[in-house]
Enzyme design. Sequence first.
Site, short mmCIF file in Angstrom:
data_model
loop_
_atom_site.label_atom_id
_atom_site.label_comp_id
_atom_site.label_asym_id
_atom_site.label_seq_id
_atom_site.Cartn_x
_atom_site.Cartn_y
_atom_site.Cartn_z
N ASP A 62 0.98 -1.20 -0.05
CA ASP A 62 -0.01 0.07 0.02
C ASP A 62 1.02 1.07 0.15
OD1 ASP A 62 -1.73 2.39 0.73
OD2 ASP A 62 -2.86 0.54 1.75
N ASN A 89 1.61 5.97 -11.15
CA ASN A 89 0.40 5.72 -12.13
C ASN A 89 -0.67 5.64 -11.00
OD1 ASN A 89 -1.48 4.77 -14.51
ND2 ASN A 89 -1.04 2.93 -13.00
N TYR A 153 -11.02 15.08 -6.27
CA TYR A 153 -10.07 14.40 -6.99
C TYR A 153 -9.43 15.26 -7.95
CZ TYR A 153 -8.59 11.24 -11.09
OH TYR A 153 -8.11 10.58 -12.16
N ALA A 155 -8.76 18.35 -7.35
CA ALA A 155 -7.60 19.24 -6.60
C ALA A 155 -6.42 18.27 -6.29
CB ALA A 155 -7.98 19.68 -5.25
N LYS A 157 -5.21 16.04 -8.27
CA LYS A 157 -4.53 15.71 -9.58
C LYS A 157 -3.87 17.14 -9.97
CE LYS A 157 -5.13 11.33 -10.71
NZ LYS A 157 -3.81 10.76 -11.02
N1 LIG Z 1 -9.57 5.92 -16.12
C1 LIG Z 1 -9.76 7.30 -16.37
O1 LIG Z 1 -10.46 7.76 -16.80
C2 LIG Z 1 -8.80 8.33 -16.01
C3 LIG Z 1 -8.47 9.49 -16.47
C4 LIG Z 1 -7.62 10.35 -16.05
C5 LIG Z 1 -6.48 10.01 -15.36
N2 LIG Z 1 -6.50 8.64 -14.92
C6 LIG Z 1 -5.41 8.13 -14.01
O2 LIG Z 1 -4.87 7.03 -14.74
C7 LIG Z 1 -4.15 6.37 -13.68
C8 LIG Z 1 -4.38 4.83 -13.77
O3 LIG Z 1 -5.85 4.66 -13.42
P1 LIG Z 1 -6.58 3.48 -14.11
O4 LIG Z 1 -7.82 4.36 -14.90
O5 LIG Z 1 -5.90 2.49 -14.74
O6 LIG Z 1 -7.63 3.05 -12.70
P2 LIG Z 1 -7.48 1.52 -11.95
O7 LIG Z 1 -7.38 0.26 -13.05
O8 LIG Z 1 -8.37 1.87 -11.05
O9 LIG Z 1 -5.81 1.81 -11.50
C9 LIG Z 1 -5.36 2.39 -10.25
C10 LIG Z 1 -4.19 1.37 -9.79
O10 LIG Z 1 -4.00 2.10 -8.42
C11 LIG Z 1 -3.76 1.11 -7.55
N3 LIG Z 1 -3.73 1.83 -6.15
C12 LIG Z 1 -4.91 2.42 -5.61
N4 LIG Z 1 -4.55 2.74 -4.72
C13 LIG Z 1 -3.33 2.18 -4.07
C14 LIG Z 1 -2.70 2.21 -2.84
N5 LIG Z 1 -2.91 2.62 -2.02
N6 LIG Z 1 -1.20 1.54 -2.95
C15 LIG Z 1 -0.99 0.94 -4.18
N7 LIG Z 1 -1.49 0.95 -5.26
C16 LIG Z 1 -2.78 1.68 -5.24
C17 LIG Z 1 -4.58 0.16 -7.71
O11 LIG Z 1 -4.29 -1.20 -7.43
P3 LIG Z 1 -4.70 -1.81 -6.40
O12 LIG Z 1 -6.02 -1.49 -5.85
O13 LIG Z 1 -4.27 -3.48 -6.23
O14 LIG Z 1 -3.73 -1.40 -4.99
C18 LIG Z 1 -4.97 0.17 -9.19
O15 LIG Z 1 -4.19 -0.84 -9.97
C19 LIG Z 1 -4.58 6.98 -12.32
O16 LIG Z 1 -3.43 7.98 -11.79
C20 LIG Z 1 -5.73 7.95 -12.66
O17 LIG Z 1 -6.09 8.78 -11.83
C21 LIG Z 1 -7.52 7.63 -15.22
#
Ligand SMILES: NC(=O)c1ccc[n+]([C@@H]2O[C@H](COP(=O)([O-])OP(=O)(O)OC[C@H]3O[C@@H](n4cnc5c(N)ncnc54)[C@H](OP(=O)(O)O)[C@@H]3O)[C@@H](O)[C@H]2O)c1
Length: 250
Positions: A62, A89, A153, A155, A157
């Site tokens: 974590d 990420n 969220y 803020a 980012k």
């Molecule tokens: N999807 C979108 O529309 C979108 C848009 C703009 C930006 N983003 C950004 O893209 C990035 C990737 O997101 P995604 O869309 O691929 O979503 P996602 O599949 O939910 O990926 C987020 C990852 O972060 C990990 N995580 C969360 N909390 C954690 C913690 N405390 N410690 C370690 N790992 C943690 C999660 O794994 P575990 O739960 O196993 O820890 C998960 O693999 C993020 O920064 C997100 O803000 C996404």
Amino acid sequence: MGLVVAVTGAGSGLGRALAVRLAADGTRLILVGRRAGRLRETRDACVAGGGKAGDIVELPLDLTGPDAAAAVAEAATTAFDGLDALVNNAAQARFGALDRTGMATFAGLLQVNLVAPAALSQAVAPLLRRSRGTIVNVGSIGGLLAVPGRSYYGAAKAGLHHLTRSLARELAPDIRVNAVLPGAVDTEMYDDLGIDDDDVARLRTEMVRTTPLGRMGRPEDVVPWIVMLLGPAAAWMTGSLLVVDGGRSC
Ligand SMILES: NC(=O)c1ccc[n+]([C@@H]2O[C@H](COP(=O)([O-])OP(=O)(O)OC[C@H]3O[C@@H](n4cnc5c(N)ncnc54)[C@H](OP(=O)(O)O)[C@@H]3O)[C@@H](O)[C@H]2O)c1
């Protein structure tokens, strides 16, 4: 020997797609996330895509834990004797209006989305100075757009974007620091926003309607730009916030 890259949030979505792409290019990887099973799936996908199992370290932790950042630096040193890049990420998304969202939720978002990337950057900076390496932060156009119900969220980012630009100056010329700002990408993030299913369905419709290119993104739409920032094509880029959003923020 390939570059050594630590990818947080590697067990799903963008992080997994990035890891698979990097492994296929011969990159050595440290995969970070909380769920060990998801990291194993990512490792298996990397190997299926041409990566070597021996080049991949799974580090289930974590990132909000007190020793997490040091553990990532330690893993890089122990397994690969150094690090060339960090991709911050991992993140959490929580939507909700001001009067319906507690400060504990906001504090939790800040821990994962802003404090953890800062702590990781601090912990691996000595390794990246040695390799003249790079940090890529995954921000969001949510940190650019002011949208009711998405302020916390956004803020967090926006803070990450500022951290990117500030550290770019502070760590230059040794370490380049850039960010990719995705728009709406179809990942598991939409399954865990803290809002009910009807609102998620409405949100998806809104995302498509407000994206000029007419669809949500796929991880593969964003990954090449992260790869570009990691590589020599970005040798003269630092402090850049690269928007990849199907036109949604323009
Ligand atoms: N999807 C979108 O529309 C979108 C848009 C703009 C930006 N983003 C950004 O893209 C990035 C990737 O997101 P995604 O869309 O691929 O979503 P996602 O599949 O939910 O990926 C987020 C990852 O972060 C990990 N995580 C969360 N909390 C954690 C913690 N405390 N410690 C370690 N790992 C943690 C999660 O794994 P575990 O739960 O196993 O820890 C998960 O693999 C993020 O920064 C997100 O803000 C996404």
